[in-house]
Design an enzyme around this catalytic site. Sequence first.
Site, PDB file in Angstrom:
ATOM      1  N   ASP A  14      19.346  27.881  15.918  1.00 19.12           N
ATOM      2  CA  ASP A  14      20.124  28.089  17.136  1.00 19.12           C
ATOM      3  C   ASP A  14      20.363  26.774  17.871  1.00 19.12           C
ATOM      4  O   ASP A  14      19.625  25.809  17.712  1.00 19.12           O
ATOM      5  CB  ASP A  14      19.389  29.057  18.075  1.00 19.12           C
ATOM      6  CG  ASP A  14      19.219  30.439  17.476  1.00 19.12           C
ATOM      7  OD1 ASP A  14      20.047  30.823  16.636  1.00 19.12           O
ATOM      8  OD2 ASP A  14      18.248  31.115  17.853  1.00 19.12           O
ATOM      9  N   TYR A  15      21.368  26.789  18.717  1.00 19.18           N
ATOM     10  CA  TYR A  15      21.738  25.625  19.528  1.00 19.18           C
ATOM     11  C   TYR A  15      20.538  25.086  20.311  1.00 19.18           C
ATOM     12  O   TYR A  15      20.326  23.875  20.404  1.00 19.18           O
ATOM     13  CB  TYR A  15      22.862  26.038  20.483  1.00 19.18           C
ATOM     14  CG  TYR A  15      23.409  24.942  21.361  1.00 19.18           C
ATOM     15  CD1 TYR A  15      24.311  24.009  20.867  1.00 19.18           C
ATOM     16  CD2 TYR A  15      23.042  24.861  22.706  1.00 19.18           C
ATOM     17  CE1 TYR A  15      24.836  23.007  21.676  1.00 19.18           C
ATOM     18  CE2 TYR A  15      23.564  23.877  23.531  1.00 19.18           C
ATOM     19  CZ  TYR A  15      24.453  22.942  23.011  1.00 19.18           C
ATOM     20  OH  TYR A  15      24.962  21.958  23.821  1.00 19.18           O
TER      21      TYR A  15
END
Length: 235
Positions: free
Chosen positions: A103-104
């Site tokens: 994820d970011y």
Amino acid sequence: MRLQKYIALSGVASRRKAEELIQAGRVKVNDVTISEMGVNINPDVDHVTVDNKPIRVEDKKIYIMLHKPEGYVTTVTDQFNRPTVIDLIQDIQERIYPVGRLDYDTSGLLLMTNDGDLTYQLTHPKHEISKTYITTVKGQLNEKEQNRFKCGIDIGGYTTAPAELEVLKVDRSFSTIKVIIREGKNRQIRKMFDVLNHPVITLKRIAMGNLDIAQLPKGKWRHLSPEEVAYLKLL
């Protein structure tokens, strides 16, 4: 050779992503758009393009371990012009892509390659490769919550497989926990802790199988050793 395998071997995308490119009508064989699975090609004769750009099989295989920082998307390009993990890789001429994703807001170990067969192997659910994370969550988990996490949690139409959990440190407001899972649903660990009302504050992947990032600084990358590549191919 199957078209999606050829695309993966060219280093454009993983085999699963290659199937998405085909279904989206972004792939042509001899100037004819292909949008269905099951097409075979002759790599020595047929001309293949993705988004009207010619592709070819990469002869040189690249295997990289990256310590991904927070604030980078795990894609080759991003429609919102956010930094991507490709921006962190320098001096590599071959086209490579991430194996799976982080994820970011998640940091840690990310593999990158142009080996479509290995990518398919490592991301296929049947192989159940262990992934180890260190996370800081809000609050303290009681024994019932820990057991619920380990046994599997419904995260919205999907019940997670059994997982491992070890509380490393607790204080008044937060807990530091080691988690090992063998699947990789989107934002899975965050969703699992959300169900328990212990939202994730930080999340870092420290290992995949026996590979870890203990000696690799955040934002840096290195080539995998021949022994590490051989290990991955035997998983």
